[in-house]
Design an enzyme around this catalytic site. Sequence first.
Site, mmCIF file in Angstrom:
data_model
loop_
_atom_site.group_PDB
_atom_site.id
_atom_site.type_symbol
_atom_site.label_atom_id
_atom_site.label_comp_id
_atom_site.label_asym_id
_atom_site.label_seq_id
_atom_site.Cartn_x
_atom_site.Cartn_y
_atom_site.Cartn_z
ATOM 1 N N ASP A 91 0.993 -1.291 0.084
ATOM 2 C CA ASP A 91 0.044 -0.050 0.123
ATOM 3 C C ASP A 91 0.982 1.306 0.130
ATOM 4 O O ASP A 91 2.149 1.423 -0.465
ATOM 5 C CB ASP A 91 -0.962 0.010 1.103
ATOM 6 C CG ASP A 91 -2.253 0.736 0.944
ATOM 7 O OD1 ASP A 91 -2.339 1.942 1.043
ATOM 8 O OD2 ASP A 91 -3.239 0.089 0.609
ATOM 9 N N ASP A 92 0.511 2.394 0.556
ATOM 10 C CA ASP A 92 0.905 3.569 0.596
ATOM 11 C C ASP A 92 2.372 3.507 1.054
ATOM 12 O O ASP A 92 2.628 2.859 1.999
ATOM 13 C CB ASP A 92 0.135 4.625 1.236
ATOM 14 C CG ASP A 92 0.338 6.126 0.816
ATOM 15 O OD1 ASP A 92 1.364 6.272 -0.104
ATOM 16 O OD2 ASP A 92 -0.340 6.944 1.157
ATOM 17 N N LYS A 168 -4.018 -0.715 -6.521
ATOM 18 C CA LYS A 168 -4.891 -0.039 -5.822
ATOM 19 C C LYS A 168 -4.717 1.262 -6.150
ATOM 20 O O LYS A 168 -3.632 2.045 -5.903
ATOM 21 C CB LYS A 168 -4.705 -0.408 -4.195
ATOM 22 C CG LYS A 168 -5.763 0.356 -3.597
ATOM 23 C CD LYS A 168 -5.432 0.228 -1.945
ATOM 24 C CE LYS A 168 -6.150 0.858 -1.055
ATOM 25 N NZ LYS A 168 -5.996 0.886 0.346
ATOM 26 N N ASP A 170 -5.806 5.176 -5.194
ATOM 27 C CA ASP A 170 -6.694 6.134 -4.335
ATOM 28 C C ASP A 170 -7.154 7.221 -4.741
ATOM 29 O O ASP A 170 -6.968 7.646 -6.146
ATOM 30 C CB ASP A 170 -5.634 6.139 -3.149
ATOM 31 C CG ASP A 170 -6.327 5.920 -1.810
ATOM 32 O OD1 ASP A 170 -7.682 6.410 -1.710
ATOM 33 O OD2 ASP A 170 -5.713 5.545 -0.906
ATOM 34 N N GLU A 203 -11.996 4.955 -4.412
ATOM 35 C CA GLU A 203 -12.401 6.237 -4.241
ATOM 36 C C GLU A 203 -13.795 6.439 -3.286
ATOM 37 O O GLU A 203 -14.250 7.481 -3.177
ATOM 38 C CB GLU A 203 -12.905 6.866 -5.790
ATOM 39 C CG GLU A 203 -14.236 6.261 -6.286
ATOM 40 C CD GLU A 203 -15.443 6.861 -6.052
ATOM 41 O OE1 GLU A 203 -16.069 7.685 -6.520
ATOM 42 O OE2 GLU A 203 -16.079 6.299 -4.945
ATOM 43 N N TRP A 204 -13.266 5.381 -2.427
ATOM 44 C CA TRP A 204 -14.269 5.322 -1.341
ATOM 45 C C TRP A 204 -15.776 5.546 -1.308
ATOM 46 O O TRP A 204 -16.639 5.888 -0.266
ATOM 47 C CB TRP A 204 -13.979 6.637 -0.087
ATOM 48 C CG TRP A 204 -12.370 6.667 -0.358
ATOM 49 C CD1 TRP A 204 -11.398 5.860 -0.146
ATOM 50 C CD2 TRP A 204 -11.882 7.956 -0.747
ATOM 51 N NE1 TRP A 204 -10.204 6.624 -0.309
ATOM 52 C CE2 TRP A 204 -10.276 7.835 -0.517
ATOM 53 C CE3 TRP A 204 -12.473 9.433 -0.521
ATOM 54 C CZ2 TRP A 204 -9.715 9.149 -0.505
ATOM 55 C CZ3 TRP A 204 -11.389 10.424 -0.652
ATOM 56 C CH2 TRP A 204 -10.036 10.302 -0.892
ATOM 57 N N GLY A 205 -16.390 5.409 -2.409
ATOM 58 C CA GLY A 205 -17.749 5.284 -2.572
ATOM 59 C C GLY A 205 -18.454 6.555 -2.772
ATOM 60 O O GLY A 205 -19.523 6.770 -2.916
ATOM 61 N N ARG A 221 -14.315 0.681 -4.449
ATOM 62 C CA ARG A 221 -14.377 0.795 -3.167
ATOM 63 C C ARG A 221 -15.929 1.233 -3.070
ATOM 64 O O ARG A 221 -16.424 2.404 -3.683
ATOM 65 C CB ARG A 221 -13.422 1.457 -2.300
ATOM 66 C CG ARG A 221 -12.502 0.846 -1.923
ATOM 67 C CD ARG A 221 -12.553 0.099 -0.641
ATOM 68 N NE ARG A 221 -12.667 1.195 0.527
ATOM 69 C CZ ARG A 221 -11.772 1.752 0.797
ATOM 70 N NH1 ARG A 221 -10.489 1.559 0.672
ATOM 71 N NH2 ARG A 221 -12.174 2.608 1.869
ATOM 72 N N ASP A 225 -12.780 4.149 4.363
ATOM 73 C CA ASP A 225 -11.904 3.132 4.892
ATOM 74 C C ASP A 225 -12.569 2.313 6.107
ATOM 75 O O ASP A 225 -12.921 3.186 7.183
ATOM 76 C CB ASP A 225 -10.212 3.891 5.454
ATOM 77 C CG ASP A 225 -9.633 4.581 4.143
ATOM 78 O OD1 ASP A 225 -10.096 3.840 3.220
ATOM 79 O OD2 ASP A 225 -8.372 4.838 4.636
#
Length: 404
Positions: A91-92, A168, A170, A203-205, A221, A225
């Site tokens: 990840d990041d 992934k 973001d 994009e978290w929905g 997504r 989170d």
Amino acid sequence: MASTSGLLVVFLALTLTLDLSLAYVGNGQKQVFNRISRNLLHNGLARTPPMGWNSWNHFACDINEKVIKETADALVSTGFNKLGYEYVNIDDCWAEYKRDKDGRLVANSTTFPSGIKALSDYVHSKGLKLGIYSDAGFFTCSERQPGSLGHEQIDADTFAEWGVDYLKYDNCLTDGSKPELRYPKMRDALLKTGRPIFYSLCEWGVDDPATWGAKVGHSWRTTPDINNTWISIINRADLNNRWAQYAGPGGWNDPDMLEVGNGNVTREEYRAHFSLWALMKSPLLIGCDVRSMSPGTVDILSNAEVIAVNQDPLGIQGKKVYKHGDLEVWAGPLSGNRTAVILFNRGESKAAITAKWKDIGLNPSDEVKVRNLWKHKDLMNPRTGSLTSSVKPHSCKMYLFTTI
């Protein structure tokens, strides 16, 4: 360089349409979907939800190549790879703050001194696949490394050259434009590389990606989170449930990574977490330190019968079909004339929960063989009409129904 119109022709030509005739029951209402079209991009990936591991939930930015290598080793030594856990996703916080003189992303020289290509080779040597992280903005969410906005093609080419198998992507520190405009640019860049790379939209929905994500990526997504609390886990399940009709082979709703094994949540709660994610056909991306899992964590994450529900080739997302206060029934159809059923008690007291055939898509007269997927046992006699069982608080029971 191919023209935009040329890319569109290629993309459309390589679209695979799956015709599925099915009847599905949700919230007591029958919904019939005669046709589900699923864009599999050009690579045929994501016929079932992805399985693997991601570094963020446990390690956040405290990652290095040693952790990634040891994680790959652990997935093999535990036999998790044979269960389907194949992606090892960084990840990041893996890159330097600045690009090199050619405009390319560079692995952090302190934490990843051997570079991502060498790490990819190591992961591949174990029979696994390597995932990496970037952002559709100017910087990633940690603000420690550049994002890929405006650098989509050079970054996609770099990932492909390194042998990356999963991205992934973001949604932090953007230019303010809608995700629907920014995310397809990386899709097109990945397609141009010619390498099959799983494309995970994170994009978290925000802009309801379930409604457009199947034309762009392999998963999207649907939630903010997740964090390692019971409230967060059940909230993400509820948010993801809303979009069930949009998931299917080639593209999956993603309520975020698993928290199983990170502590602070009971074993019963983690078992419910894993059961719901499996039923919802969510990506099963382990978020704990697999190098030091407890026996209880191994038991949950290695339940092959529950995993089989998640990986069922029919690819229909299960959903909530009945609710009375804190007592719920979740269900979804499987291949082979079968149905997965969860009796879920989100409340604070033990209670009896009943799954009625009419709620889970069966005829009331159907005779059903029932198997408890956590006890790995068949119930002694076939059932008709309904099934009732007592369920502990913050817990579930998960069954496989086979119509006789």
